[in-house]
Design a protein around this motif. Sequence first.
Motif, PDB file in Angstrom:
ATOM      1  N   SER A   1     -21.703 -55.302  17.247  1.00 28.68           N
ATOM      2  CA  SER A   1     -22.342 -55.567  15.955  1.00 28.68           C
ATOM      3  C   SER A   1     -21.431 -55.069  14.841  1.00 28.68           C
ATOM      4  O   SER A   1     -20.513 -54.282  15.075  1.00 28.68           O
ATOM      5  CB  SER A   1     -23.706 -54.877  15.858  1.00 28.68           C
ATOM      6  OG  SER A   1     -23.546 -53.476  15.725  1.00 28.68           O
ATOM      7  N   ILE A   2     -21.711 -55.540  13.633  1.00 30.55           N
ATOM      8  CA  ILE A   2     -21.015 -54.963  12.493  1.00 30.55           C
ATOM      9  C   ILE A   2     -21.568 -53.556  12.273  1.00 30.55           C
ATOM     10  O   ILE A   2     -22.629 -53.207  12.806  1.00 30.55           O
ATOM     11  CB  ILE A   2     -21.170 -55.808  11.219  1.00 30.55           C
ATOM     12  CG1 ILE A   2     -22.640 -55.904  10.797  1.00 30.55           C
ATOM     13  CG2 ILE A   2     -20.556 -57.196  11.430  1.00 30.55           C
ATOM     14  CD1 ILE A   2     -22.846 -56.568   9.457  1.00 30.55           C
ATOM     15  N   ALA A   3     -20.847 -52.770  11.525  1.00 27.38           N
ATOM     16  CA  ALA A   3     -21.232 -51.372  11.338  1.00 27.38           C
ATOM     17  C   ALA A   3     -22.217 -51.247  10.189  1.00 27.38           C
ATOM     18  O   ALA A   3     -21.885 -50.800   9.101  1.00 27.38           O
ATOM     19  CB  ALA A   3     -19.996 -50.521  11.079  1.00 27.38           C
ATOM     20  N   ALA A   4     -23.440 -51.661  10.422  1.00 34.06           N
ATOM     21  CA  ALA A   4     -24.473 -51.549   9.405  1.00 34.06           C
ATOM     22  C   ALA A   4     -25.806 -51.319  10.099  1.00 34.06           C
ATOM     23  O   ALA A   4     -26.068 -51.874  11.155  1.00 34.06           O
ATOM     24  CB  ALA A   4     -24.553 -52.821   8.562  1.00 34.06           C
TER      25      ALA A   4
ATOM     26  N   ALA B   1     -27.817 -54.362  11.111  1.00 36.80           N
ATOM     27  CA  ALA B   1     -27.136 -55.421  11.869  1.00 36.80           C
ATOM     28  C   ALA B   1     -27.724 -55.631  13.250  1.00 36.80           C
ATOM     29  O   ALA B   1     -27.974 -54.677  13.990  1.00 36.80           O
ATOM     30  CB  ALA B   1     -25.662 -55.078  11.996  1.00 36.80           C
TER      31      ALA B   1
ATOM     32  N   SER C   1     -34.430 -50.382  11.182  1.00 38.22           N
ATOM     33  CA  SER C   1     -34.191 -51.806  11.361  1.00 38.22           C
ATOM     34  C   SER C   1     -34.804 -52.242  12.681  1.00 38.22           C
ATOM     35  O   SER C   1     -34.677 -51.543  13.683  1.00 38.22           O
ATOM     36  CB  SER C   1     -32.693 -52.101  11.363  1.00 38.22           C
ATOM     37  OG  SER C   1     -32.111 -51.657  10.161  1.00 38.22           O
TER      38      SER C   1
ATOM     39  N   PHE D   1     -35.875 -55.650  15.399  1.00 41.20           N
ATOM     40  CA  PHE D   1     -35.484 -56.984  15.831  1.00 41.20           C
ATOM     41  C   PHE D   1     -36.336 -57.421  17.015  1.00 41.20           C
ATOM     42  O   PHE D   1     -36.818 -56.582  17.786  1.00 41.20           O
ATOM     43  CB  PHE D   1     -34.010 -56.983  16.292  1.00 41.20           C
ATOM     44  CG  PHE D   1     -33.067 -56.329  15.325  1.00 41.20           C
ATOM     45  CD1 PHE D   1     -32.770 -54.984  15.437  1.00 41.20           C
ATOM     46  CD2 PHE D   1     -32.469 -57.052  14.309  1.00 41.20           C
ATOM     47  CE1 PHE D   1     -31.910 -54.354  14.553  1.00 41.20           C
ATOM     48  CE2 PHE D   1     -31.602 -56.443  13.415  1.00 41.20           C
ATOM     49  CZ  PHE D   1     -31.327 -55.089  13.539  1.00 41.20           C
TER      50      PHE D   1
ATOM     51  N   ARG E   1     -33.088 -49.742  15.270  1.00 39.08           N
ATOM     52  CA  ARG E   1     -32.065 -48.770  14.938  1.00 39.08           C
ATOM     53  C   ARG E   1     -32.689 -47.682  14.078  1.00 39.08           C
ATOM     54  O   ARG E   1     -33.519 -47.959  13.224  1.00 39.08           O
ATOM     55  CB  ARG E   1     -30.955 -49.395  14.090  1.00 39.08           C
ATOM     56  CG  ARG E   1     -30.030 -50.332  14.789  1.00 39.08           C
ATOM     57  CD  ARG E   1     -28.931 -50.753  13.833  1.00 39.08           C
ATOM     58  NE  ARG E   1     -28.154 -51.858  14.334  1.00 39.08           N
ATOM     59  CZ  ARG E   1     -27.127 -51.746  15.142  1.00 39.08           C
ATOM     60  NH1 ARG E   1     -26.765 -50.547  15.552  1.00 39.08           N
ATOM     61  NH2 ARG E   1     -26.459 -52.799  15.548  1.00 39.08           N
TER      62      ARG E   1
ATOM     63  N   ALA F   1     -27.006 -44.053  13.623  1.00 38.17           N
ATOM     64  CA  ALA F   1     -27.460 -45.304  13.008  1.00 38.17           C
ATOM     65  C   ALA F   1     -27.009 -46.508  13.784  1.00 38.17           C
ATOM     66  O   ALA F   1     -27.643 -47.553  13.734  1.00 38.17           O
ATOM     67  CB  ALA F   1     -26.961 -45.388  11.574  1.00 38.17           C
ATOM     68  N   ARG F   2     -25.902 -46.371  14.513  1.00 41.91           N
ATOM     69  CA  ARG F   2     -25.410 -47.530  15.235  1.00 41.91           C
ATOM     70  C   ARG F   2     -26.115 -47.735  16.573  1.00 41.91           C
ATOM     71  O   ARG F   2     -25.958 -48.748  17.199  1.00 41.91           O
ATOM     72  CB  ARG F   2     -23.908 -47.382  15.488  1.00 41.91           C
ATOM     73  CG  ARG F   2     -23.092 -47.032  14.274  1.00 41.91           C
ATOM     74  CD  ARG F   2     -23.101 -48.125  13.226  1.00 41.91           C
ATOM     75  NE  ARG F   2     -22.128 -47.829  12.178  1.00 41.91           N
ATOM     76  CZ  ARG F   2     -22.465 -47.329  10.999  1.00 41.91           C
ATOM     77  NH1 ARG F   2     -23.717 -47.064  10.711  1.00 41.91           N
ATOM     78  NH2 ARG F   2     -21.540 -47.080  10.103  1.00 41.91           N
TER      79      ARG F   2
END
Lengths: 113, 113
Positions: free
Chosen positions: A94-97, A100, B32, B34, B91, B98-99
Amino acid sequence: DGGITQSPKYLFRKEGQNVTLSCEQNLNHDAMYWYRQDPGQGLRLIYYSQIVNDFQKGDIAEGYSVSREKKESFPLTVTSAQKNPTAFYLCASSIAATSAEAFFGQGTRLTVV
Amino acid sequence: RKEVEQDPGPFNVPEGATVAFNCTYSNSASQSFFWYRQDCRKEPKLLMSVYSSGNEDGRFTAQLNRASQYISLLIRDSKLSDSATYLCAMRRGASGSARQLTFGSGTQLTVLP
């Protein structure tokens, strides 16, 4: 095409042997992950990496090792110390956010006999 | 207590039915969310992200309830092709972790003709 590639798709190994699973991505993603999935179960995090040359243990890291020498590559070694290595292994990036989503490779089915 | 919990099902519903799944989380720092879909022996694929205000994509509606710490997925007018396992993921928002993307164990849905 951009994507994340795992190889091989199926892998058979004898008990006691170390084995390395390949994961390559050309999505320019900073973060990469390894998960293990057992039949009828969810995904359990083995290791993850946020940037090159850095990685952290997940929930079930014992018996596994990883490296992140290149942004594109995050190989997983299943060592002989892993008691029950037979499983479906999934690599993701994944992107580092924080917001994401992760994209997955097609997985490697490892069977230890 | 697991960080993310899902009812494993199976949910067997007739074609055209409306079905809803919930996913509860224990870490209030989760930021976050999903929903992923996983077909048998395949990798998970992102179905939709879950936004605070709720979001809809065709027959699929995702909602977030921060007060009760759960997310939901509603599927209207079920199709045979909706048969799959649905995984929630989240997340945390704290730095450092966070990742890390944590998955539930998945809810199996079978839509019957």
